[in-house]
Design an enzyme around this catalytic site. Structure first.
Site, PDB file in Angstrom:
ATOM      1  N   CYS A  69      41.138  42.184  16.237  1.00 51.43           N
ATOM      2  CA  CYS A  69      40.729  41.213  17.086  1.00 51.43           C
ATOM      3  C   CYS A  69      39.281  41.808  16.937  1.00 51.43           C
ATOM      4  O   CYS A  69      39.263  43.131  16.998  1.00 51.43           O
ATOM      5  CB  CYS A  69      41.360  41.255  18.781  1.00 51.43           C
ATOM      6  N   CYS A 106      39.316  44.469  24.488  1.00 47.91           N
ATOM      7  CA  CYS A 106      40.078  44.691  25.590  1.00 47.91           C
ATOM      8  C   CYS A 106      41.021  45.876  25.613  1.00 47.91           C
ATOM      9  O   CYS A 106      41.873  46.805  24.640  1.00 47.91           O
ATOM     10  CB  CYS A 106      41.333  44.275  26.048  1.00 47.91           C
ATOM     11  N   CYS A 115      44.176  47.098  24.111  1.00 49.28           N
ATOM     12  CA  CYS A 115      45.390  46.702  23.691  1.00 49.28           C
ATOM     13  C   CYS A 115      45.129  47.351  21.661  1.00 49.28           C
ATOM     14  O   CYS A 115      43.687  47.984  21.684  1.00 49.28           O
ATOM     15  CB  CYS A 115      44.540  45.449  23.176  1.00 49.28           C
ATOM     16  N   CYS A 173      57.430  32.819  22.042  1.00 43.27           N
ATOM     17  CA  CYS A 173      55.905  32.789  21.991  1.00 43.27           C
ATOM     18  C   CYS A 173      54.834  33.222  21.192  1.00 43.27           C
ATOM     19  O   CYS A 173      55.667  34.320  20.635  1.00 43.27           O
ATOM     20  CB  CYS A 173      55.867  33.246  23.902  1.00 43.27           C
ATOM     21  N   CYS A 211      55.437  28.563  24.104  1.00 42.75           N
ATOM     22  CA  CYS A 211      54.577  28.876  24.387  1.00 42.75           C
ATOM     23  C   CYS A 211      53.519  29.612  23.089  1.00 42.75           C
ATOM     24  O   CYS A 211      54.462  30.214  22.248  1.00 42.75           O
ATOM     25  CB  CYS A 211      55.056  30.014  25.311  1.00 42.75           C
ATOM     26  N   CYS A 257      50.997  29.674  32.034  1.00 40.14           N
ATOM     27  CA  CYS A 257      51.253  31.138  32.087  1.00 40.14           C
ATOM     28  C   CYS A 257      50.361  32.210  32.073  1.00 40.14           C
ATOM     29  O   CYS A 257      49.775  32.686  31.383  1.00 40.14           O
ATOM     30  CB  CYS A 257      52.581  31.929  31.112  1.00 40.14           C
ATOM     31  N   ARG A 316      58.254  37.624  35.200  1.00 42.42           N
ATOM     32  CA  ARG A 316      58.502  38.003  34.231  1.00 42.42           C
ATOM     33  C   ARG A 316      58.052  39.092  33.788  1.00 42.42           C
ATOM     34  O   ARG A 316      57.110  39.907  34.353  1.00 42.42           O
ATOM     35  CB  ARG A 316      58.163  37.404  32.497  1.00 42.42           C
TER      36      ARG A 316
END
Ligand code: SAM
Ligand code: DTB
Ligand code: SF4
Length: 331
Positions: free
Chosen positions: A47, A51, A54, A91, A124, A184, A256
Site C-alpha cells: 500500500c 499508516c 499497518c 468484509c 462490506c 462502518c 464490534r
C-alpha cells in the site's frame, strides 16, 4: 454526544459506567446475539499509504509481501465457506489508497461484489478512499456497508498518517452515506493517543448523521517493522470503558470487538460483551494477523448463552434509510 458528556461518563467508577452501558444495550439489543463477520484480504500489502500501525504499508519492512488482487472464484469460495460457518457479513479489504472509476481494478472489484452479494450475506468492503461515483457504483453492485475508520482524534491523526488527512477520511464517509451504504467506522486503541483523543474520536462518530451502523473498536496489534512495533498494549479496563462509551453514545450501532481479540482472555471479551459489544470478526485470520479459532469463539458464545446473530435477510442497511447529509462535528 458531546465531548464533555463523554468525559463525565468516562470518569465514572467502572461499575457505574458498565451498568449504564448495559442498560442502553438491553434497551436496544435485547436478543443476546452477537454478529459474526468474516474478513478477507482480497488485495494484500504494497500500500502507498504510511499508516504507522499497518503491516501492509509499502513504506515499512514487515513480513507481509505485496500480492495481486485475488481471483474472483477464490474469493467466492471463501465467502461460501464463511456463510457455511455461520457468518452473516463478509468484509473484503484491499490495501489501496483508494479506488477510481474507469480503472480495470475497480471494474474487477464491482464484478466480485456482484457475485458475492448473490450469496445473501451482508457485503462490506474496505478499499480506501472513494468519491461519489465510486460509492454509487459499489452500492449498485451490492455493497451494504463500507468500512473506513477515522481511527483516532483529528489532532492525533497527523502523528499516525501523513499521506492522507482526517478530512479525506470524512469526505469518503460522506460519499458512502450519500450513496446509501451503511457506514462502518471506528478506531484503534493503542496508537499513543490520550484518553481525550479517544473521547474526541467517539464524539465525532456519534455526531455522524445518521450515526454509523457499525463501530469497530480495534486494539493495536503491534507489527514488527512498523513505527508502532514497540507500542505498549492497552489496559484491559480502558478497552471495556471504550466499548461501554461507544454503546452509550451510539446505541443502535453494532459495536464490534475487532483486532486484538487473540491477545484478550475470554473473561475480558465477556466483559466487553456485557458492556455493549455485539459483533466480532469471526475466522482464524483478520487481514494479515491472527484471530481466535472459530470453534473457540462458538464455544465461548455457547458458554455465555449468546447466539450468533440471525442473518439480516432483507439486507437492509440499518442507518442508511436516513438520507440527511452526514454532519460530523468537523465538517
Ligand atoms: N486500506 C483501507 C483503509 O485504510 O481504510 C482498509 C484496510 S485497513 C487495514 C482497515 C483498518 O484496520 C484500519 O483503519 C485500522 O483501524 C485497522 N488496523 C490496521 N492495522 C491494524 C493493526 N495492526 N492493529 C489494529 N488495527 C489495525
Ligand atoms: C477494522 O476496523 N478492523 C479490521 C477491518 N476493519 C478491516 C481490520 C483489522 C486488521 C488488523 C491487522 C491485520 O490483520 O493486518
Ligand atoms: Fe494502506 Fe489501509 Fe494499511 Fe493505511 S491502513 S497502509 S491505507 S492498507
Amino acid at each position: 454526544m458531546q465531548f464533555d458528556e463523554l468525559k463525565q461518563l468516562y470518569s465514572l467508577p467502572f461499575f457505574d459506567l458498565i451498568q449504564r452501558s448495559r442498560k442502553v444495550h438491553e434497551e436496544n439489543w435485547p436478543q443476546n446475539e452477537v454478529q459474526l463477520c468474516t474478513l478477507l484480504s482480497i488485495k494484500t500489502g504494497g500500500c502507498s499509504e504510511d499508516c504507522s500501525y499497518c503491516a501492509q504499508s509499502a513504506r515499512y519492512t514487515t513480513d507481509v509481501a505485496a500480492e495481486r488482487l485475488m481471483e474472483k472464484d477464490d474469493i467466492l469460495a471463501r465467502a461460501r465457506q464463511a456463510l457455511e460457518n455461520g457468518s452473516t457479513r463478509f468484509c473484503m479489504g484491499a490495501a489501496w489508497k483508494g479506488v477510481k472509476d474507469g480503472t480495470k481494478r475497480f471494474d474487477q472489484v464491482l464484478d466480485i461484489v456482484e457475485s458475492v452479494s448473490e450469496l445473501g450475506m451482508e457485503v462490506c468492503t474496505t478499499l480506501g478512499e472513494l468519491g461519489p461515483v465510486e460509492a454509487a457504483k459499489l452500492k449498485e453492485a451490492g455493497v451494504t456497508a463500507y468500512n473506513h475508520n477515522i481511527d483516532t482524534s483529528p489532532e492525533h491523526y497527523t502523528n499516525i498518517v501523513s499521506t492522507h488527512t482526517f478530512q479525506d477520511r470524512l469526505n469518503t464517509l460522506r460519499h458512502v452515506q450519500d450513496a446509501g451504504m451503511s457506514v462502518c467506522s471506528g478506531g484503534i486503541l493503542g496508537l499513543g493517543e490520550t484518553t481525550d483523543d479517544r473521547l474526541k474520536m467517539l464524539e465525532i462518530l456519534s455526531n455522524f448523521n445518521p450515526q454509523p451502523e457499525s463501530v469497530p473498536i480495534n486494539s493495536l496489534v503491534p507489527i514488527p517493522g512498523t513505527p508502532l512495533a514497540e507500542s505498549q498494549g492497552v489496559d484491559s479496563f480502558e478497552v471495556v470503558r471504550m466499548i461501554a462509551l461507544a454503546r452509550i453514545a451510539i446505541p443502535r450501532a453494532k459495536v464490534r470487538l475487532s483486532a486484538g481479540r487473540k491477545q484478550m482472555s475470554e473473561e475480558l471479551q465477556t466483559l466487553c460483551f456485557f458492556a455493549g459489544a455485539n459483533s466480532i470478526f469471526y475466522g482464524d485470520k483478520l487481514l494479515t494477523t491472527g484471530n481466535p479459532q472459530s470453534q473457540a469463539d462458538l464455544a465461548l458464545l455457547k458458554k455465555l448463552g449468546l447466539e450468533p446473530q440471525k442473518p439480516n435477510r432483507a439486507l437492509a442497511a440499518p442507518g442508511a434509510e436516513d438520507t440527511r447529509p452526514l454532519t460530523p462535528a468537523l465538517a
